[in-house]
Design a protein around this motif. Sequence first.
Motif, PDB file in Angstrom:
ATOM      1  N   PRO A 122       9.721  12.049  -9.430  1.00 14.65           N
ATOM      2  CA  PRO A 122      10.805  12.953  -9.007  1.00 14.65           C
ATOM      3  C   PRO A 122      11.586  12.448  -7.798  1.00 14.65           C
ATOM      4  CG  PRO A 122       8.865  14.224  -9.574  1.00 14.65           C
ATOM      5  CD  PRO A 122       8.438  12.786  -9.583  1.00 14.65           C
ATOM      6  N   CYS A 123      10.902  11.923  -6.769  1.00 10.59           N
ATOM      7  CA  CYS A 123      11.640  11.472  -5.588  1.00 10.59           C
ATOM      8  C   CYS A 123      12.391  10.181  -5.884  1.00 10.59           C
ATOM      9  CB  CYS A 123      10.711  11.320  -4.388  1.00 10.59           C
ATOM     10  SG  CYS A 123       9.605   9.899  -4.430  1.00 10.59           S
ATOM     11  N   LEU A 124      11.851   9.336  -6.757  1.00  9.32           N
ATOM     12  CA  LEU A 124      12.566   8.111  -7.111  1.00  9.32           C
ATOM     13  C   LEU A 124      13.792   8.415  -7.975  1.00  9.32           C
ATOM     14  CD1 LEU A 124       9.553   5.712  -7.810  1.00  9.32           C
ATOM     15  CD2 LEU A 124      11.135   5.645  -5.862  1.00  9.32           C
ATOM     16  N   VAL A 125      13.677   9.398  -8.865  1.00 11.06           N
ATOM     17  CA  VAL A 125      14.841   9.816  -9.652  1.00 11.06           C
ATOM     18  C   VAL A 125      15.917  10.365  -8.717  1.00 11.06           C
ATOM     19  CG1 VAL A 125      15.682  11.541 -11.292  1.00 11.06           C
ATOM     20  CG2 VAL A 125      13.622  10.228 -11.817  1.00 11.06           C
ATOM     21  N   ALA A 126      15.510  11.193  -7.750  1.00  8.92           N
ATOM     22  CA  ALA A 126      16.472  11.750  -6.801  1.00  8.92           C
ATOM     23  C   ALA A 126      17.148  10.640  -6.003  1.00  8.92           C
ATOM     24  CB  ALA A 126      15.773  12.730  -5.864  1.00  8.92           C
TER      25      ALA A 126
ATOM     26  N   GLY B 222       0.801  -1.219   0.000  1.00 11.29           N
ATOM     27  CA  GLY B 222       0.000   0.000   0.000  1.00 11.29           C
ATOM     28  C   GLY B 222       0.829   1.263   0.000  1.00 11.29           C
ATOM     29  N   VAL B 223       2.022   1.208  -0.597  1.00 11.70           N
ATOM     30  CA  VAL B 223       2.902   2.382  -0.621  1.00 11.70           C
ATOM     31  C   VAL B 223       2.341   3.427  -1.585  1.00 11.70           C
ATOM     32  CG1 VAL B 223       5.234   3.234  -1.020  1.00 11.70           C
ATOM     33  CG2 VAL B 223       4.896   0.923  -0.105  1.00 11.70           C
ATOM     34  N   SER B 224       2.019   4.602  -1.085  1.00  9.63           N
ATOM     35  CA  SER B 224       1.475   5.692  -1.890  1.00  9.63           C
ATOM     36  C   SER B 224       2.597   6.623  -2.333  1.00  9.63           C
ATOM     37  CB  SER B 224       0.458   6.481  -1.063  1.00  9.63           C
ATOM     38  OG  SER B 224       1.115   7.115   0.035  1.00  9.63           O
TER      39      SER B 224
ATOM     40  N   VAL C 145       6.204   7.010  -0.387  1.00  8.39           N
ATOM     41  CA  VAL C 145       7.503   6.759  -1.011  1.00  8.39           C
ATOM     42  C   VAL C 145       8.386   8.011  -0.931  1.00  8.39           C
ATOM     43  CG1 VAL C 145       7.169   7.407  -3.456  1.00  8.39           C
ATOM     44  CG2 VAL C 145       8.533   5.405  -2.874  1.00  8.39           C
ATOM     45  N   GLU C 146       7.798   9.191  -0.907  1.00 12.40           N
ATOM     46  CA  GLU C 146       8.594  10.406  -0.702  1.00 12.40           C
ATOM     47  C   GLU C 146       9.245  10.386   0.678  1.00 12.40           C
ATOM     48  OE1 GLU C 146       6.168  13.817  -1.329  1.00 12.40           O
ATOM     49  OE2 GLU C 146       5.860  13.405  -3.474  1.00 12.40           O
ATOM     50  N   GLU C 147       8.502   9.981   1.701  1.00 10.18           N
ATOM     51  CA  GLU C 147       9.070   9.874   3.049  1.00 10.18           C
ATOM     52  C   GLU C 147      10.199   8.842   3.083  1.00 10.18           C
ATOM     53  OE1 GLU C 147       4.790  10.782   5.296  1.00 10.18           O
ATOM     54  OE2 GLU C 147       5.817   8.872   5.569  1.00 10.18           O
ATOM     55  N   LEU C 148       9.962   7.703   2.421  1.00  5.56           N
ATOM     56  CA  LEU C 148      10.966   6.647   2.385  1.00  5.56           C
ATOM     57  C   LEU C 148      12.231   7.112   1.667  1.00  5.56           C
ATOM     58  CD1 LEU C 148      11.789   3.671   2.827  1.00  5.56           C
ATOM     59  CD2 LEU C 148      10.667   3.158   0.643  1.00  5.56           C
ATOM     60  N   ALA C 149      12.057   7.742   0.504  1.00  5.30           N
ATOM     61  CA  ALA C 149      13.212   8.204  -0.269  1.00  5.30           C
ATOM     62  C   ALA C 149      14.017   9.231   0.526  1.00  5.30           C
ATOM     63  CB  ALA C 149      12.751   8.803  -1.596  1.00  5.30           C
ATOM     64  N   ALA C 150      13.338  10.125   1.227  1.00  3.23           N
ATOM     65  CA  ALA C 150      14.039  11.139   2.013  1.00  3.23           C
ATOM     66  C   ALA C 150      14.889  10.482   3.098  1.00  3.23           C
ATOM     67  CB  ALA C 150      13.034  12.108   2.638  1.00  3.23           C
ATOM     68  N   ALA C 151      14.353   9.437   3.735  1.00  3.20           N
ATOM     69  CA  ALA C 151      15.114   8.741   4.773  1.00  3.20           C
ATOM     70  C   ALA C 151      16.302   8.002   4.183  1.00  3.20           C
ATOM     71  CB  ALA C 151      14.206   7.764   5.518  1.00  3.20           C
ATOM     72  N   LEU C 152      16.097   7.334   3.048  1.00  2.73           N
ATOM     73  CA  LEU C 152      17.182   6.559   2.445  1.00  2.73           C
ATOM     74  C   LEU C 152      18.308   7.456   1.933  1.00  2.73           C
ATOM     75  CD1 LEU C 152      15.176   3.831   0.491  1.00  2.73           C
ATOM     76  CD2 LEU C 152      16.288   3.645   2.733  1.00  2.73           C
ATOM     77  N   MET C 153      17.971   8.653   1.504  1.00  2.85           N
ATOM     78  CA  MET C 153      19.006   9.562   1.019  1.00  2.85           C
ATOM     79  C   MET C 153      19.845  10.140   2.157  1.00  2.85           C
ATOM     80  SD  MET C 153      17.494  11.508  -2.353  1.00  2.85           S
ATOM     81  CE  MET C 153      15.897  11.985  -1.722  1.00  2.85           C
ATOM     82  N   GLN C 154      19.364  10.041   3.382  1.00  2.51           N
ATOM     83  CA  GLN C 154      20.126  10.520   4.534  1.00  2.51           C
ATOM     84  C   GLN C 154      21.100   9.482   5.075  1.00  2.51           C
ATOM     85  OE1 GLN C 154      17.553  12.155   7.575  1.00  2.51           O
ATOM     86  NE2 GLN C 154      16.287  13.191   6.065  1.00  2.51           N
ATOM     87  N   ARG C 155      20.950   8.227   4.641  1.00  2.00           N
ATOM     88  CA  ARG C 155      21.843   7.179   5.132  1.00  2.00           C
ATOM     89  C   ARG C 155      23.239   7.320   4.529  1.00  2.00           C
ATOM     90  NH1 ARG C 155      19.180   1.483   5.771  1.00  2.00           N
ATOM     91  NH2 ARG C 155      20.982   0.867   4.535  1.00  2.00           N
ATOM     92  N   PRO C 156      24.271   6.940   5.292  1.00  2.00           N
ATOM     93  CA  PRO C 156      25.622   6.947   4.706  1.00  2.00           C
ATOM     94  C   PRO C 156      25.854   5.776   3.770  1.00  2.00           C
ATOM     95  CG  PRO C 156      25.690   6.213   6.983  1.00  2.00           C
ATOM     96  CD  PRO C 156      24.277   6.660   6.729  1.00  2.00           C
ATOM     97  N   PHE C 157      24.966   4.753   3.835  1.00  2.00           N
ATOM     98  CA  PHE C 157      25.082   3.586   2.972  1.00  2.00           C
ATOM     99  C   PHE C 157      23.734   3.332   2.321  1.00  2.00           C
ATOM    100  CE2 PHE C 157      28.021   3.047   6.481  1.00  2.00           C
ATOM    101  CZ  PHE C 157      29.215   2.842   5.817  1.00  2.00           C
TER     102      PHE C 157
END
Length: 221
Positions: A168-172, A132-134, A138-150
């Motif tokens: 846009p957030c998936l491209v980023a 059920g990912v909307s 996915v914007e929230e998820l992408a923002a968190a994953l981009m903050q990880r060092p790995f």
Amino acid sequence: AASSPAAPLEPRGEAACGSPGAESGVEPGLPAPAPGNTASGRRKYTVKKLTPDRLGALETARPVEVCVELDDGGAVDEARMRCLAESVERAGSVATLDLDRSSVATTSGWGVLVELLRRDERITRLDLALCGVSDGAVEELAAALMQRPFSLDTLSLADNGLSAAAVPCLVALQKRWPHLSLCGLRSNPMGDAAPAQVLAWYFHPASLPPPPPRPALACVT
């Protein structure tokens, strides 16, 4: 990040991004799985009840792969996700988290999962198919994953409700982590051209400099 997109490539495991390995270590009783008991040699642990007593055994077993298959058919809500997140962090060995069909993105447990992924750098494979990912989730998820060092190595988003607004957030995210294998994009109602816009920024890990060492997983004996 790459300065210009490469030719679109299929992600490494789009056809095989589901649950890696084979079944083992299944409830009831939660016995500690033995080494090499999956096709990939990974310890896989299937959890059917997200309760403190059940997850205490998960911490003892220290699996590398955790698959959530709730026997009551319920969603992974905030209370259940918090129990799981705490146990995964205490175990210190989980590299794969399979939440396929858990509906976690439709509950308040989503915020707990996103925060777990932001903090726990040892998780490298995440299956969120049919969760059920909307677009907003996915914007929230992408923002968190981009903050990880790995980066994650593999992220499955198959059969969710993602539209072109998620591009846009998936491209980023793909530009930030060009070796991340994003799986299942074409099974979302995002339009025929949208997956190619994201995957244009994918580069096979062999074409990139080696990443810095990841935090070590807890020793599994």
